[in-house]
Design a protein around this motif. Structure first.
Motif, PDB file in Angstrom:
ATOM      1  N   SER A  21      23.748  44.234  55.948  1.00 57.00           N
ATOM      2  CA  SER A  21      23.001  45.230  56.466  1.00 57.00           C
ATOM      3  C   SER A  21      23.431  46.495  55.983  1.00 57.00           C
ATOM      4  N   ARG A  22      24.972  46.655  56.251  1.00 58.85           N
ATOM      5  CA  ARG A  22      25.791  47.661  55.985  1.00 58.85           C
ATOM      6  C   ARG A  22      25.522  48.248  54.430  1.00 58.85           C
ATOM      7  N   THR A  23      25.390  47.173  53.719  1.00 57.82           N
ATOM      8  CA  THR A  23      25.305  47.605  52.082  1.00 57.82           C
ATOM      9  C   THR A  23      23.943  47.993  52.042  1.00 57.82           C
ATOM     10  N   ARG A  24      23.026  47.487  52.563  1.00 53.99           N
ATOM     11  CA  ARG A  24      21.634  47.800  52.201  1.00 53.99           C
ATOM     12  C   ARG A  24      21.450  49.172  52.849  1.00 53.99           C
ATOM     13  N   LEU A  25      22.053  49.382  53.947  1.00 52.57           N
ATOM     14  CA  LEU A  25      21.830  50.831  54.696  1.00 52.57           C
ATOM     15  C   LEU A  25      22.326  51.947  53.876  1.00 52.57           C
ATOM     16  N   ALA A  26      23.429  51.549  53.324  1.00 55.21           N
ATOM     17  CA  ALA A  26      24.244  52.528  52.492  1.00 55.21           C
ATOM     18  C   ALA A  26      23.555  52.954  51.188  1.00 55.21           C
ATOM     19  N   ARG A  27      22.607  52.044  50.643  1.00 59.63           N
ATOM     20  CA  ARG A  27      22.018  52.256  49.303  1.00 59.63           C
ATOM     21  C   ARG A  27      20.986  53.667  49.572  1.00 59.63           C
ATOM     22  N   GLN A  90      17.413  54.000  53.419  1.00 60.36           N
ATOM     23  CA  GLN A  90      18.101  55.079  53.782  1.00 60.36           C
ATOM     24  C   GLN A  90      19.135  54.928  54.918  1.00 60.36           C
ATOM     25  N   SER A  91      20.245  55.574  54.855  1.00 63.34           N
ATOM     26  CA  SER A  91      21.549  55.428  55.634  1.00 63.34           C
ATOM     27  C   SER A  91      21.345  55.952  57.053  1.00 63.34           C
ATOM     28  N   ASN A  92      20.048  56.367  57.350  1.00 64.57           N
ATOM     29  CA  ASN A  92      20.130  57.106  58.733  1.00 64.57           C
ATOM     30  C   ASN A  92      20.105  56.137  60.155  1.00 64.57           C
ATOM     31  N   SER A  93      21.328  56.166  60.619  1.00 63.41           N
ATOM     32  CA  SER A  93      21.278  55.052  61.758  1.00 63.41           C
ATOM     33  C   SER A  93      20.572  56.130  62.969  1.00 63.41           C
ATOM     34  N   PRO A  94      20.144  55.362  64.315  1.00 59.18           N
ATOM     35  CA  PRO A  94      19.721  56.183  65.126  1.00 59.18           C
ATOM     36  C   PRO A  94      20.452  57.342  65.372  1.00 59.18           C
ATOM     37  N   ASN A 212      25.003  59.132  47.057  1.00 57.26           N
ATOM     38  CA  ASN A 212      24.163  58.552  46.120  1.00 57.26           C
ATOM     39  C   ASN A 212      24.818  57.710  44.831  1.00 57.26           C
ATOM     40  N   LYS A 213      25.605  58.663  44.372  1.00 51.76           N
ATOM     41  CA  LYS A 213      26.574  58.078  43.255  1.00 51.76           C
ATOM     42  C   LYS A 213      27.362  56.695  43.948  1.00 51.76           C
ATOM     43  N   LYS A 214      27.961  57.054  44.685  1.00 54.28           N
ATOM     44  CA  LYS A 214      29.116  56.207  45.304  1.00 54.28           C
ATOM     45  C   LYS A 214      28.169  54.836  45.969  1.00 54.28           C
ATOM     46  N   CYS A 215      27.113  55.106  46.546  1.00 53.33           N
ATOM     47  CA  CYS A 215      26.504  54.009  46.953  1.00 53.33           C
ATOM     48  C   CYS A 215      25.883  52.951  46.259  1.00 53.33           C
ATOM     49  N   ASN A 216      25.067  53.817  45.137  1.00 55.70           N
ATOM     50  CA  ASN A 216      24.265  53.257  44.237  1.00 55.70           C
ATOM     51  C   ASN A 216      24.994  52.481  42.922  1.00 55.70           C
ATOM     52  N   ASN A 217      26.205  52.804  42.822  1.00 55.61           N
ATOM     53  CA  ASN A 217      27.030  52.079  41.774  1.00 55.61           C
ATOM     54  C   ASN A 217      27.775  51.107  42.398  1.00 55.61           C
TER      55      ASN A 217
END
Lengths: 217, 216
Positions: A21-27, A90-94, A212-217
């Motif tokens: 979930s953390r990886t998916r949210l970070a993308r 999207q990374s937006n947590s509540p 975005n660059k960091k997470c999508n790589n």
């Protein structure tokens, strides 16, 4: 699924789910910041163009003042019509969502009441620093602090540069300055808007791209 | 071990109850910082108001004096209060809710220091900014701990901050027409408005939070 899983297996499963979930949210987590950043910058650039068209006369205030107010509406429309997969990743947590919602409401309120760009840029910087601390992202923390320091340039222009501009000539009357004709009032507003553009670029656009660059790589 | 016989539903129930326990544990005494800062600010604001009123009545015209140094009592008393009464909150591990609330208030506190530094050199509307900043913090806390009263008090305080620019706008027009009030007296009355908003924004939610979670 086997009901007699050991405690260790359950813990492994939960850890795996949290990590996934953390990886998916970070993308693509930088995309909302980019949408807001570019929309605000575009609106302020439009305002600067409007100032030059109206030669910085106070009668043009309504025209160039309306663009920044349109920024949240346009950004919200773009956010609504984004691709479904972008929305889901999207990374937006509540916590981050509510943080930016409240910062946004406060900015709109200030814009409507006093158009104090020092407070607006300060609030955006606060949002960026808090986002960096919550998401543990260095880019937002550093860029937010830079934005906060830069925000002091607005009261500097307002209380140091502006009084000196007034003494130069008629404050609101357009005067020839090389290839353009613009009033001192127009120069003052343009300076303020340029700083807002720089701060928004620093606190939202740069860290958004880096994330975005960091997470999508 | 008994846990080995748990079904998925039971495991999920266990995890949910643990999360809820942790949320309640964190929310317990969460009203105390609100009360410390709220009461300190209200009391100091009232002191500033009464001292300034006294000075205004007893000083020669145009020789009025604002006890600005008294405002410094807020951070000093607030931090002492936090050191004394805020200790018991640090029991157990820190989770995301606790971390986010700490982050929000720390960032707001640091920005407030920045505003004070800027305010020394340039005229920044301090009372208006303080209400906006604390309103953001209160609303955020309400969102995170999912408490409706805190959220509402924060939002109402944020909206009511517009009373300060409105007051300044009215001041210019009112003083032009009437001689019975001076600019200093008008600005001093804004301190009362500030205390009233703080009472609503911090003291009321503080009592509601403590009453709600400490009885659980």
């Amino acid at each position: 699924m086997n009901n007699t899983n050991s405690a260790e297996q359950k813990l492994n499963l939960i850890t795996e789910m949290i990590n996934d979930s953390r990886t998916r949210l970070a993308r693509n987590s930088g995309t909302p910041f980019l949408i807001w950043g570019y929309t605000i910058v575009a609106m302020y650039v439009a305002s600067v163009i409007a100032i030059f068209i109206t030669k910085g006369e106070p009668t043009g205030v309504l025209l160039h003042g309306i663009f920044p107010l349109c920024a949240p509406i346009i950004a919200l429309i773009i956010m609504k019509f984004r691709k479904k997969e972008d929305k889901a990743t999207q990374s937006n947590s509540p916590a981050i969502k509510s943080l930016w919602l409240i910062v946004g409401i406060a900015c709109c309120l200030i814009m409507l009441v006093s158009a104090n760009h020092f407070i607006i840029t300060l609030l955006i910087s606060i949002g960026a620093i808090a986002t960096g601390l919550i998401m543990k992202q260095k880019e937002f923390k550093v860029c937010g602090i830079i934005g906060m320091v830069m925000s002091v340039m607005i009261p500097f222009i307002q209380f140091y540069v502006q009084p000196r501009l007034i003494t130069l000539s008629e404050y609101t009357v357009p005067a020839d300055r090389g290839f353009i004709s613009i009033s001192d009032f127009g120069i003052f507003i343009t300076l303020c808007y340029t700083i807002v553009i720089l701060i928004v670029g620093t606190t939202l656009i740069i860290p958004g791209h880096m994330l975005n660059k960091k997470c999508n790589n | 071990m008994q846990e080995n016989k748990l079904t998925e539903a039971q495991s999920l129930e266990l995890i949910t109850s643990m999360i809820n326990d942790s949320r309640t544990r964190l929310a317990r005494n969460s009203g105390t910082p609100f009360l410390i800062w709220g009461y300190t600010t209200v009391i100091v604001s009232l002191l500033v108001y009464f001292m300034t009123s006294y000075k205004l009545q007893n000083a020669a015209p145009h020789e009025w004096y604002v006890p600005a140094w008294l405002w410094l009592a807020i951070p000093i008393v607030g931090w002492i209060g936090m050191l004394i009464f805020g200790k018991h909150k640090q029991q157990g591990a820190q989770n995301l809710i606790d971390r986010v609330i700490s982050i929000i208030w720390t960032v707001l506190g640091i920005s407030f220091l920045w505003i004070m530094v800027v305010g020394v050199f340039y005229h920044t509307p301090i009372l208006f900014l303080t209400i906006i900043m604390c309103g953001i913090g209160t609303t955020m806390t309400g969102y995170i701990i999912r408490n409706k009263a805190t959220k509402i008090c924060g939002i109402v305080a944020m909206v009511s901050s517009i009373l300060f620019p409105i007051s300044r706008w009215l001041m210019v027009r009112f003083i032009e027409l009437h001689d019975n009030i001076t600019r200093a007296e008008w600005i001093n009355c804004e301190t009362l408005l500030f205390a009233a908003i703080f009472l609503f924004m911090m003291v009321i939610p503080g009592h509601i939070l403590n009453h709600k979670y400490n009885n659980k």
